[in-house]
Design a protein around this motif. Structure first.
Motif, mmCIF file in Angstrom:
data_model
loop_
_atom_site.group_PDB
_atom_site.id
_atom_site.type_symbol
_atom_site.label_atom_id
_atom_site.label_comp_id
_atom_site.label_asym_id
_atom_site.label_seq_id
_atom_site.Cartn_x
_atom_site.Cartn_y
_atom_site.Cartn_z
ATOM 1 N N ILE A 100 44.001 5.631 48.806
ATOM 2 C CA ILE A 100 45.006 5.111 47.866
ATOM 3 C C ILE A 100 45.666 3.855 48.417
ATOM 4 C CG2 ILE A 100 47.124 5.655 46.583
ATOM 5 C CD1 ILE A 100 44.615 7.275 45.770
ATOM 6 N N ASN A 101 45.992 3.858 49.710
ATOM 7 C CA ASN A 101 46.642 2.686 50.312
ATOM 8 C C ASN A 101 45.713 1.474 50.384
ATOM 9 O OD1 ASN A 101 45.602 4.667 52.270
ATOM 10 N ND2 ASN A 101 45.944 3.072 53.780
ATOM 11 N N ALA A 102 44.392 1.725 50.437
ATOM 12 C CA ALA A 102 43.439 0.609 50.442
ATOM 13 C C ALA A 102 43.411 -0.085 49.089
ATOM 14 C CB ALA A 102 42.044 1.110 50.795
ATOM 15 N N LEU A 103 43.546 0.692 48.020
ATOM 16 C CA LEU A 103 43.464 0.138 46.668
ATOM 17 C C LEU A 103 44.812 -0.328 46.123
ATOM 18 C CD1 LEU A 103 41.006 2.725 45.071
ATOM 19 C CD2 LEU A 103 40.494 0.375 45.720
ATOM 20 N N TRP A 104 45.880 0.392 46.462
ATOM 21 C CA TRP A 104 47.191 0.097 45.869
ATOM 22 C C TRP A 104 48.276 -0.246 46.889
ATOM 23 C CZ3 TRP A 104 44.139 3.950 43.456
ATOM 24 C CH2 TRP A 104 43.788 3.687 42.130
ATOM 25 N N LYS A 105 47.901 -0.371 48.164
ATOM 26 C CA LYS A 105 48.813 -0.754 49.248
ATOM 27 C C LYS A 105 49.737 0.406 49.658
ATOM 28 C CE LYS A 105 46.933 -4.775 49.035
ATOM 29 N NZ LYS A 105 45.821 -5.075 49.961
ATOM 30 N N ASN A 106 50.346 0.241 50.838
ATOM 31 C CA ASN A 106 51.108 1.327 51.472
ATOM 32 C C ASN A 106 52.310 1.796 50.660
ATOM 33 O OD1 ASN A 106 49.368 1.394 53.627
ATOM 34 N ND2 ASN A 106 50.706 0.292 55.032
ATOM 35 N N LYS A 107 53.058 0.860 50.109
ATOM 36 C CA LYS A 107 54.296 1.241 49.405
ATOM 37 C C LYS A 107 53.997 2.185 48.254
ATOM 38 C CE LYS A 107 58.410 -0.711 47.194
ATOM 39 N NZ LYS A 107 59.135 -1.953 46.832
ATOM 40 N N ILE A 108 52.997 1.837 47.461
ATOM 41 C CA ILE A 108 52.634 2.684 46.324
ATOM 42 C C ILE A 108 52.060 4.014 46.815
ATOM 43 C CG2 ILE A 108 50.984 2.909 44.411
ATOM 44 C CD1 ILE A 108 51.514 -0.048 43.792
ATOM 45 N N ALA A 109 51.263 3.978 47.877
ATOM 46 C CA ALA A 109 50.673 5.209 48.412
ATOM 47 C C ALA A 109 51.756 6.191 48.861
ATOM 48 C CB ALA A 109 49.735 4.892 49.569
ATOM 49 N N VAL A 110 52.774 5.697 49.555
ATOM 50 C CA VAL A 110 53.879 6.558 50.000
ATOM 51 C C VAL A 110 54.596 7.166 48.802
ATOM 52 C CG1 VAL A 110 56.126 6.582 51.144
ATOM 53 C CG2 VAL A 110 54.212 5.395 52.213
ATOM 54 N N LEU A 111 54.838 6.355 47.780
ATOM 55 C CA LEU A 111 55.534 6.852 46.584
ATOM 56 C C LEU A 111 54.685 7.877 45.835
ATOM 57 C CD1 LEU A 111 57.075 3.478 45.340
ATOM 58 C CD2 LEU A 111 58.319 5.426 46.303
ATOM 59 N N VAL A 112 53.381 7.666 45.793
ATOM 60 C CA VAL A 112 52.484 8.636 45.154
ATOM 61 C C VAL A 112 52.512 9.962 45.914
ATOM 62 C CG1 VAL A 112 50.054 9.195 44.676
ATOM 63 C CG2 VAL A 112 50.965 6.946 44.071
ATOM 64 N N GLY A 113 52.482 9.884 47.246
ATOM 65 C CA GLY A 113 52.590 11.104 48.049
ATOM 66 C C GLY A 113 53.885 11.842 47.769
ATOM 67 N N ASP A 114 54.988 11.096 47.670
ATOM 68 C CA ASP A 114 56.288 11.700 47.353
ATOM 69 C C ASP A 114 56.260 12.359 45.971
ATOM 70 O OD1 ASP A 114 57.193 10.757 49.760
ATOM 71 O OD2 ASP A 114 58.325 9.074 48.923
ATOM 72 N N TYR A 115 55.624 11.696 45.030
ATOM 73 C CA TYR A 115 55.528 12.221 43.662
ATOM 74 C C TYR A 115 54.780 13.552 43.651
ATOM 75 C CZ TYR A 115 53.914 12.690 38.833
ATOM 76 O OH TYR A 115 53.624 13.170 37.575
ATOM 77 N N LEU A 116 53.646 13.600 44.385
ATOM 78 C CA LEU A 116 52.856 14.833 44.423
ATOM 79 C C LEU A 116 53.636 15.972 45.080
ATOM 80 C CD1 LEU A 116 49.384 13.332 45.426
ATOM 81 C CD2 LEU A 116 50.110 14.094 43.171
ATOM 82 N N LEU A 117 54.381 15.649 46.135
ATOM 83 C CA LEU A 117 55.242 16.660 46.772
ATOM 84 C C LEU A 117 56.250 17.216 45.777
ATOM 85 C CD1 LEU A 117 55.985 15.069 50.274
ATOM 86 C CD2 LEU A 117 54.881 17.267 49.889
ATOM 87 N N SER A 118 56.891 16.332 45.030
ATOM 88 C CA SER A 118 57.911 16.769 44.073
ATOM 89 C C SER A 118 57.295 17.600 42.948
ATOM 90 C CB SER A 118 58.659 15.563 43.490
ATOM 91 O OG SER A 118 57.812 14.780 42.677
ATOM 92 N N LYS A 119 56.095 17.239 42.512
ATOM 93 C CA LYS A 119 55.430 18.019 41.454
ATOM 94 C C LYS A 119 55.121 19.430 41.945
ATOM 95 C CE LYS A 119 53.898 16.599 37.871
ATOM 96 N NZ LYS A 119 54.430 16.583 36.489
#
Length: 323
Positions: A100-119
């Protein structure tokens, strides 16, 4: 080695239902998030973790809606940790696909990880699955602690065999343990049974990681690139055993090679040959077998049936694989 599709047959219908529910659990009203989660779902692996959840539930009483939520919870939190791990490790590939970080960069990858945790958290809270949430949250805590313990010890290159087992128990085994415990808990098993299933999963997880670490010193036709752990200065069981069975000068030289020449192919080959000559792979194979046998001993306290056979085959698949 058992075929994964044959192992899956008794619970294939449940896995199909789970996959649809898992997709739904990741949905968002943000188009960017939906694109990324769709990318994640398309590249899911063999569903080993959900299979442990479903077989464990079956052997402890039966699969129900709570079991499906438990499997989704494990996958959501595990996927979140993988997304975050790729950022931490500056890794741009996972299972042969771009991370994910390769395609959308680190900032977005971290936020996506946070989103999945919250879900995952909300999935449990909204349905009152507090026992499942406690089991999986404990696993995520241990995974973080294990990663930090490894980072600390790698800096000093002072990992003993005892510390190695503690690292892999936390980093890898805790997640498989949580799958088995979640399955049992979702089937309303008592606390003693849940703990037996948790310990069963922990033994499997340790055996799995020992096997994975052996690949680093094996042949380069396996899925894991040869010498990758050495390049990352990870001190694993084959190397620990080899170092412990060397004289002080030889040990010092090998430690220096791992520390300072871990990106030189010739030096990596020298370290690999050293481990093989010292019997590091044979010793690791013996230890892996010990943990597998301990897992089977626990499994044999449960009644015979399709679920028990499925779990036994799943254990063999995870520990006898070639990649």
């Amino acid at each position: 080695m058992p075929n994964i599709n044959e192992i899956k047959k008794p619970i294939a219908a449940e896995i199909d239902v789970f996959e649809e529910k898992f997709k739904t659990s990741m949905q968002s009203s943000v188009p960017l998030l939906d694109r990324i989660t769709h990318y994640i779902v398309k590249r899911k692996g063999k569903q080993i973790r959900p299979m442990f959840v479903f077989f464990s539930a079956t052997i402890c009483g039966g699969i129900n809606e709570s079991t499906h939520r438990g499997a989704a919870l494990v996958e959501l939190l595990h996927t979140a940790t993988l997304v975050h791990d790729d950022v931490v490790d500056n890794s741009y590939q996972r299972r042969g696909f771009f991370s994910i970080n390769a395609l959308w960069k680190n900032k977005i990858a971290v936020l996506v990880g946070d989103y999945l945790l919250s879900k995952g958290l909300l999935l449990s809270i909204d349905n009152g699955d507090f026992k499942l949430l406690k089991i999986v949250s404990e696993a995520v805590k241990q995974m973080s602690e294990g990663e930090l313990l490894q980072i600390e010890k790698v800096r000093r290159m002072d990992i003993s065999e005892a510390v190695y087992y503690e690292v892999i128990r936390q980093k890898t085994a805790s997640l498989i343990a949580s799958c088995c415990a979640c399955g049992a808990a979702s089937a309303n098993a008592d606390d003693e049974t849940i703990e037996r299933m948790r310990l069963f999963g922990e033994k499997i997880g340790i055996a799995f990681q020992i096997k994975d670490d052996m690949f680093d010193f094996g042949t380069d036709d396996v899925g894991k690139p040869l010498g990758i752990d050495i390049k990352e200065k990870k001190v694993t069981l084959p190397l620990i055993y080899a170092l412990n069975n060397s004289d002080s000068s030889e040990r010092k030289r090998m430690v220096q090679l791992v520390k300072n020449h871990n990106d030189d192919p010739k030096k990596i080959a020298e370290i690999i040959n050293f481990v093989k000559q010292k019997g590091g792979l044979q010793y690791s194979e013996t230890q892996m077998q010990k943990y597998q046998d301990e897992a089977f001993a626990i499994l044999n306290t449960f009644p015979d049936g399709e679920a028990k056979t499925g779990l036994e085959q799943l254990v063999r698949y995870t520990t006898e694989r070639n990649k």
